[in-house]
Design a protein around this motif. Structure first.
Motif, PDB file in Angstrom:
ATOM      1  N   ALA A  62       0.476  -1.380   0.131  1.00 15.32           N
ATOM      2  CA  ALA A  62      -0.287   0.266   0.167  1.00 15.32           C
ATOM      3  C   ALA A  62       0.658   0.672   0.013  1.00 15.32           C
ATOM      4  O   ALA A  62       0.668   1.891  -0.729  1.00 15.32           O
ATOM      5  N   THR A  63       2.248   1.096   1.166  1.00 12.65           N
ATOM      6  CA  THR A  63       3.097   2.465   1.420  1.00 12.65           C
ATOM      7  C   THR A  63       3.465   2.407  -0.500  1.00 12.65           C
ATOM      8  O   THR A  63       3.510   3.809  -1.083  1.00 12.65           O
ATOM      9  N   LEU A  64       4.282   1.706  -1.222  1.00 15.66           N
ATOM     10  CA  LEU A  64       5.212   1.463  -2.199  1.00 15.66           C
ATOM     11  C   LEU A  64       4.027   2.022  -3.259  1.00 15.66           C
ATOM     12  O   LEU A  64       4.411   2.761  -4.349  1.00 15.66           O
ATOM     13  N   GLU A  65       2.582   2.034  -3.799  1.00 16.60           N
ATOM     14  CA  GLU A  65       1.761   1.557  -4.481  1.00 16.60           C
ATOM     15  C   GLU A  65       1.350   3.451  -4.527  1.00 16.60           C
ATOM     16  O   GLU A  65       0.640   4.146  -5.496  1.00 16.60           O
ATOM     17  N   ALA A  66       0.955   3.827  -3.241  1.00 17.69           N
ATOM     18  CA  ALA A  66       1.277   5.037  -3.244  1.00 17.69           C
ATOM     19  C   ALA A  66       2.193   6.025  -3.309  1.00 17.69           C
ATOM     20  O   ALA A  66       2.280   7.282  -4.052  1.00 17.69           O
ATOM     21  N   ALA A  67       3.240   5.406  -3.171  1.00 19.38           N
ATOM     22  CA  ALA A  67       4.792   6.148  -3.301  1.00 19.38           C
ATOM     23  C   ALA A  67       4.946   6.355  -5.158  1.00 19.38           C
ATOM     24  O   ALA A  67       5.083   7.647  -5.634  1.00 19.38           O
ATOM     25  N   ALA A  68       4.524   5.125  -5.613  1.00 18.80           N
ATOM     26  CA  ALA A  68       4.448   4.808  -7.067  1.00 18.80           C
ATOM     27  C   ALA A  68       3.879   5.971  -7.607  1.00 18.80           C
ATOM     28  O   ALA A  68       4.208   7.387  -8.956  1.00 18.80           O
ATOM     29  N   GLU A  69       2.414   6.524  -7.509  1.00 22.15           N
ATOM     30  CA  GLU A  69       1.947   7.191  -7.602  1.00 22.15           C
ATOM     31  C   GLU A  69       2.456   8.146  -7.592  1.00 22.15           C
ATOM     32  O   GLU A  69       1.800   9.576  -8.332  1.00 22.15           O
ATOM     33  N   ALA A  70       3.027   9.227  -6.445  1.00 23.05           N
ATOM     34  CA  ALA A  70       3.311  10.418  -6.056  1.00 23.05           C
ATOM     35  C   ALA A  70       4.841  10.567  -7.122  1.00 23.05           C
ATOM     36  O   ALA A  70       4.653  11.524  -7.691  1.00 23.05           O
ATOM     37  N   GLY A  71       5.155   9.510  -8.237  1.00 25.39           N
ATOM     38  CA  GLY A  71       6.129   9.399  -9.151  1.00 25.39           C
ATOM     39  C   GLY A  71       7.369   9.240  -7.572  1.00 25.39           C
ATOM     40  O   GLY A  71       8.637  10.167  -8.331  1.00 25.39           O
ATOM     41  N   TRP A  72       7.042   8.639  -6.516  1.00 26.28           N
ATOM     42  CA  TRP A  72       8.686   8.854  -5.531  1.00 26.28           C
ATOM     43  C   TRP A  72       9.353   7.393  -6.335  1.00 26.28           C
ATOM     44  O   TRP A  72      10.777   7.470  -6.005  1.00 26.28           O
TER      45      TRP A  72
END
Length: 357
Positions: free
Chosen positions: A131-141
């Motif tokens: 869940a954290t990584l998916e949010a990070a990918a969506e933010a371009g991190w």
């Protein structure tokens, strides 16, 4: 494999916090009661990431806590000037249906911030990681490729735990493992006998700061032994993971250990077959395996005298079940490796050194 566990299992909320740390988040905000994940939140603060909480009380369980979250977001931005923040959900925020993204938008902060909708009710703690990584990918991190890689790694880590780890039985009795001085005496005897050996570091992320010490201790004590050293310190993974691997590699080299790189620190669960194939090529009579020994399928260690070091008291029985003769537990390893930047002496390593003659 069990469908329900009756011994404590890792929390997906805690997994989300650690993943935020690996993404170099400066401030994580737990949106829930002040006691949620208290121990790990305190430990992570020792590792450089500030962890705040919205400290929701019983009246906010009913009427909602968005205003409280907005206030903590603004406080964090003004007080700490973070480069990145993460809002981590809890069981309470999930049950009352809090909109974490809306709170971030309404707070009026300039800091790049991700929202991680998570709770502790997942059977597998990797839900918090993903869940954290998916949010990070969506933010371009992180890139889409890195997200896909992390998905594969989490699936493999989960598979290993179900097959040969702490998720392999409904209840596992915790154990302190074998007596370290007896195992150390036998390990040194094997190394000094002229027999061929292998020493493997297959550690999970920052735990490698201590597990690497067992390999160094063996090398310090038996520098001329016929031992091949294999380590999962390749340069892949999230920012903190790569930095930790580089520091440990450099220190092992400074201390005279020559090694082969097989896998990265976040590939501990997916590394078993590659390590096993190399072990089979070496054909040792004994093996020291530190970190996540059960990642290596037992067909690769059959007939080898194994000295396995774990930090999980519930991992002793599964390792014994697959034929590892000597199983040692490094108690309190994880708290002692948070926030460090140099290799930490292990208990088993200290015992090995104490027996050097």
């Amino acid at each position: 494999m069990p469908s329900r566990f009756m011994h404590p299992r890792p929390s997906s909320i805690v997994a989300a916090l650690y993943t935020a740390r690996d993404l170099e988040v400066d401030v994580a905000i737990l949106h829930g009661p002040s006691g949620c994940s208290f121990k790990h939140a305190r430990l992570l603060e020792e590792d450089g990431m500030r962890v705040l909480t919205t400290a929701l009380a019983d009246n906010e369980f009913i009427f909602g806590g968005q205003k409280a979250l907005e206030g903590v977001l603004r406080y964090a931005g003004e007080q700490f000037a973070p480069k990145r923040m993460a809002v981590i959900g809890t069981c309470v925020s999930m049950i009352i249906g809090e909109d974490l993204e809306a709170a971030i938008d309404s707070a009026g902060i300039a800091t790049p911030t991700i929202a991680v909708d998570i709770h502790a009710g997942f059977t597998e703690n990797i839900a918090g990681v993903l869940a954290t990584l998916e949010a990070a990918a969506e933010a371009g991190w992180i890139s889409a490729d890195e997200l896909a890689r992390q998905h594969r790694l989490m699936e493999k880590a989960n598979e290993v735990e179900k097959l040969r780890g702490a998720a392999s039985r409904e209840y596992l009795e915790p154990s302190r493992g074998d007596l370290k001085h007896l195992a150390a005496e036998r390990l040194i005897a094997c190394a000094r006998s002229g027999s061929k050996g292998v020493a493997v570091l297959n550690a999970k992320k920052e735990t490698a700061y201590m597990f690497a010490d067992e390999l160094i201790a063996l090398h310090d004590t038996c520098p001329d032994a016929d031992i091949t050293y294999l380590v999962n310190l390749d340069n892949r993974g999230l920012p903190k993971v790569r930095a930790d691997a580089e520091r440990i590699r450099e220190e092992m080299e400074r201390r005279g250990v020559r090694f082969e790189l097989i896998g990265a620190l976040d590939e501990y669960g997916a590394n078993g077959d590659a390590l096993g194939a190399r072990i089979r090529e070496i054909a040792p009579s004994f093996a020291l395996i530190a970190g996540v020994p059960h990642a290596i399928p037992p067909e690769y260690t059959d007939g080898i005298e194994c000295f396995s070091v774990t930090n999980g008291p519930r991992q002793v029985a599964p390792l014994k079940a697959i034929g590892h003769q000597h199983v040692l537990v490094e108690i309190d390893l994880h708290p002692r490796t948070l926030g460090v930047r140099d290799i930490v002496e292990s208990e088993f390593g200290a015992v090995i050194r104490s027996l050097a003659r």
